[in-house]
Motif scaffolding. Structure first.
Motif, PDB file in Angstrom:
ATOM      1  N   GLN A   4       0.852  -1.193   0.000  1.00 35.34           N
ATOM      2  CA  GLN A   4       0.000   0.000   0.000  1.00 35.34           C
ATOM      3  C   GLN A   4       0.888   1.243   0.000  1.00 35.34           C
ATOM      4  N   ILE A   5       0.556   2.189  -0.890  1.00 33.98           N
ATOM      5  CA  ILE A   5       1.315   3.427  -0.994  1.00 33.98           C
ATOM      6  C   ILE A   5       0.388   4.583  -0.651  1.00 33.98           C
ATOM      7  N   TYR A   6       0.731   5.325   0.385  1.00 31.30           N
ATOM      8  CA  TYR A   6      -0.130   6.403   0.884  1.00 31.30           C
ATOM      9  C   TYR A   6       0.315   7.741   0.297  1.00 31.30           C
ATOM     10  N   VAL A   7      -0.658   8.448  -0.288  1.00 29.64           N
ATOM     11  CA  VAL A   7      -0.386   9.697  -1.005  1.00 29.64           C
ATOM     12  C   VAL A   7      -1.316  10.777  -0.461  1.00 29.64           C
ATOM     13  N   GLU A   8      -0.758  11.935  -0.105  1.00 33.03           N
ATOM     14  CA  GLU A   8      -1.597  12.959   0.529  1.00 33.03           C
ATOM     15  C   GLU A   8      -1.233  14.376   0.110  1.00 33.03           C
ATOM     16  N   HIS A   9      -0.425  14.529  -0.933  1.00 35.76           N
ATOM     17  CA  HIS A   9       0.057  15.862  -1.263  1.00 35.76           C
ATOM     18  C   HIS A   9       0.278  15.983  -2.769  1.00 35.76           C
ATOM     19  N   ASP A  10       0.026  17.184  -3.289  1.00 33.29           N
ATOM     20  CA  ASP A  10       0.218  17.464  -4.710  1.00 33.29           C
ATOM     21  C   ASP A  10       1.613  17.090  -5.202  1.00 33.29           C
ATOM     22  N   ILE A  11       2.625  17.505  -4.458  1.00 29.27           N
ATOM     23  CA  ILE A  11       3.988  17.273  -4.937  1.00 29.27           C
ATOM     24  C   ILE A  11       4.344  15.795  -4.928  1.00 29.27           C
ATOM     25  N   ILE A  17       3.866   9.654  -8.409  1.00 29.91           N
ATOM     26  CA  ILE A  17       2.778   8.961  -9.113  1.00 29.91           C
ATOM     27  C   ILE A  17       2.831   9.248 -10.609  1.00 29.91           C
ATOM     28  N   ASN A  18       2.924  10.536 -10.975  1.00 35.30           N
ATOM     29  CA  ASN A  18       2.975  10.872 -12.391  1.00 35.30           C
ATOM     30  C   ASN A  18       4.233  10.344 -13.066  1.00 35.30           C
ATOM     31  N   SER A  19       5.272  10.115 -12.286  1.00 37.00           N
ATOM     32  CA  SER A  19       6.493   9.515 -12.839  1.00 37.00           C
ATOM     33  C   SER A  19       6.329   8.015 -13.077  1.00 37.00           C
ATOM     34  N   ARG A  20       5.225   7.459 -12.542  1.00 41.00           N
ATOM     35  CA  ARG A  20       4.883   6.037 -12.686  1.00 41.00           C
ATOM     36  C   ARG A  20       5.951   5.107 -12.098  1.00 41.00           C
ATOM     37  N   VAL A  21       6.720   5.610 -11.161  1.00 39.30           N
ATOM     38  CA  VAL A  21       7.807   4.802 -10.610  1.00 39.30           C
ATOM     39  C   VAL A  21       7.278   3.595  -9.826  1.00 39.30           C
ATOM     40  N   PHE A  22       6.146   3.764  -9.119  1.00 35.50           N
ATOM     41  CA  PHE A  22       5.627   2.645  -8.330  1.00 35.50           C
ATOM     42  C   PHE A  22       4.969   1.578  -9.192  1.00 35.50           C
ATOM     43  N   GLU A  23       4.649   1.933 -10.424  1.00 33.63           N
ATOM     44  CA  GLU A  23       4.072   0.935 -11.315  1.00 33.63           C
ATOM     45  C   GLU A  23       5.068  -0.188 -11.630  1.00 33.63           C
ATOM     46  N   LEU A  24       6.356   0.121 -11.467  1.00 29.55           N
ATOM     47  CA  LEU A  24       7.372  -0.916 -11.677  1.00 29.55           C
ATOM     48  C   LEU A  24       7.196  -2.062 -10.687  1.00 29.55           C
ATOM     49  N   LEU A  25       6.718  -1.741  -9.477  1.00 27.27           N
ATOM     50  CA  LEU A  25       6.469  -2.788  -8.482  1.00 27.27           C
ATOM     51  C   LEU A  25       5.358  -3.719  -8.944  1.00 27.27           C
ATOM     52  N   VAL A  32      -0.135  -3.789  -5.788  1.00 28.27           N
ATOM     53  CA  VAL A  32       0.138  -2.416  -5.354  1.00 28.27           C
ATOM     54  C   VAL A  32      -1.132  -1.582  -5.401  1.00 28.27           C
ATOM     55  N   THR A  33      -1.425  -0.868  -4.307  1.00 28.57           N
ATOM     56  CA  THR A  33      -2.609  -0.020  -4.206  1.00 28.57           C
ATOM     57  C   THR A  33      -2.211   1.368  -3.719  1.00 28.57           C
ATOM     58  N   LEU A 145       3.751  -4.543   3.136  1.00 24.30           N
ATOM     59  CA  LEU A 145       4.618  -3.370   3.182  1.00 24.30           C
ATOM     60  C   LEU A 145       3.779  -2.120   2.947  1.00 24.30           C
ATOM     61  N   VAL A 146       4.073  -1.074   3.707  1.00 21.99           N
ATOM     62  CA  VAL A 146       3.461   0.246   3.486  1.00 21.99           C
ATOM     63  C   VAL A 146       4.580   1.208   3.087  1.00 21.99           C
ATOM     64  N   ILE A 147       4.338   1.963   2.021  1.00 25.06           N
ATOM     65  CA  ILE A 147       5.293   2.974   1.564  1.00 25.06           C
ATOM     66  C   ILE A 147       4.623   4.334   1.644  1.00 25.06           C
ATOM     67  N   HIS A 148       5.319   5.296   2.230  1.00 16.83           N
ATOM     68  CA  HIS A 148       4.732   6.628   2.395  1.00 16.83           C
ATOM     69  C   HIS A 148       5.708   7.702   1.930  1.00 16.83           C
TER      70      HIS A 148
END
Length: 321
Positions: A4-11, A17-25, A32-33, A145-148
């Motif tokens: 799980q990847i927690y997202v809470e901010h524009d930057i 996210i827009n770089s799609r880096v976590f999509e590699l996982l 991956v959520t 795993l949690v990624i923040h």
């Protein structure tokens, strides 16, 4: 693995996210959520959707009272009475952002003994507010795993550290900006594992966050990956687009904050170039995307400069200011 990847901010959306880096996982077979807070539409201008990511997005409500308590503990940490100059400067910076009543209250609560009692009372209240939607989701989903990725503060930061520890879920925090470990980190708890930009920010995490070396990993800078791509404009096209001679010297003025009088700076630089006190050059002004053109940004487009040119992609932004 269930991640799980927690997202809470524009930057964070822009850099991670827009770089799609976590999509590699996900491409490597992991489940991956992305998880966003219920107030995300107010906090994030470009919410992740099917155009920006193929990862599923879940919404989990934040707990307003818990968030309010963490914010107070965060400010209390910044108002602590310390002898070192860095801490005093941090206190001054945060004091400028608060109402005078808040300054008076936090200056009092930061006193020795008073501070310890205040923290104890707030932590006791937090313990009474543990059964939140976030805790229940972690408890139900049992992620491996949690990624923040974060600015080391926010609606999820402290709660994730506390809840993941209670539920024995591994948590990785990733810093977003250069100053996160030195002045913007949370107040009470430290991450189990923190990914930082480089050696300097690792030293900052150890010095200012009191983390141990083994829990801080040098990992690089996600938002700088863009420099791996070919530029959209070459030098000649850039100069032509901004009306610059092929051989003229260029000075970049990068805007910084809402409190800086950037108009006055640019007027002075323009005048000094005109007087010959600075060498011949053209100044490219690019405002900070959240800085509003500085303290008097509303007047920037009406200036008549001889040597200053506004970077074209930011003109519409300045019009909105």
């Amino acid at each position: 693995m269930k991640i799980q990847i927690y997202v809470e901010h524009d930057i964070v959306v822009r850099h991670f996210i827009n770089s799609r880096v976590f999509e590699l996982l996900a491409k490597r077979g992991h489940d991956v959520t992305l998880v966003l807070p219920d107030n995300a539409p107010k906090r994030i201008s470009s919410l992740p959707d099917e155009k920006s990511t193929f990862l599923p997005v879940h919404i989990v409500s934040m707990h307003p009272e818990r968030r309010n308590i963490w914010k107070k503990l965060f400010l209390l940490e910044k108002f602590r009475y310390r002898l070192d100059g860095a801490a005093r400067n941090t206190k001054k910076a945060y004091a400028k952002l608060q109402h005078w009543k808040a300054n008076a209250l936090f200056s009092f609560f930061a006193l020795p003994i008073v501070r310890q009692v205040y923290i104890k009372l707030k932590l006791k209240r937090l313990s009474q507010l543990g059964e939140t939607d976030l805790f229940k989701k972690l408890q139900k989903d049992k992620p491996d795993l949690v990624i923040h990725p974060s600015v080391l503060d926010g609606v999820y930061f402290d709660d994730l550290i506390e809840f993941c520890k209670a539920l024995s879920i591994p948590l990785i925090n990733i810093m977003n900006s250069w100053d996160n470990p030195s002045i913007k980190h949370g107040a009470v708890n430290n991450p189990e594992c923190l990914l930082v930009w480089g050696e300097q920010t690792r030293q900052h995490a150890v010095k200012y966050m009191k983390m141990t070396q083994k829990h801080v990993k040098v990992f690089g800078v996600a938002q700088f990956d863009v420099y791996r791509h070919s530029p959209r404009l070459d030098r000649a096209d850039f100069r032509a687009k901004h009306g610059l001679d092929r051989d003229c010297r260029i000075l970049l003025y990068a805007g910084s904050s809402k409190g800086t009088d950037e108009t006055a700076h640019l007027n002075l630089i323009d005048k000094l170039i005109d007087q010959g006190k600075l060498p011949p050059m053209k100044v490219i002004y690019r405002p900070h995307p959240w800085g509003n053109g500085g303290a008097k940004g509303g007047s920037i487009l009406s200036q008549s400069w001889k040597h200053v040119v506004i970077e074209t992609s930011m003109i519409e932004y300045l019009k909105s200011v």
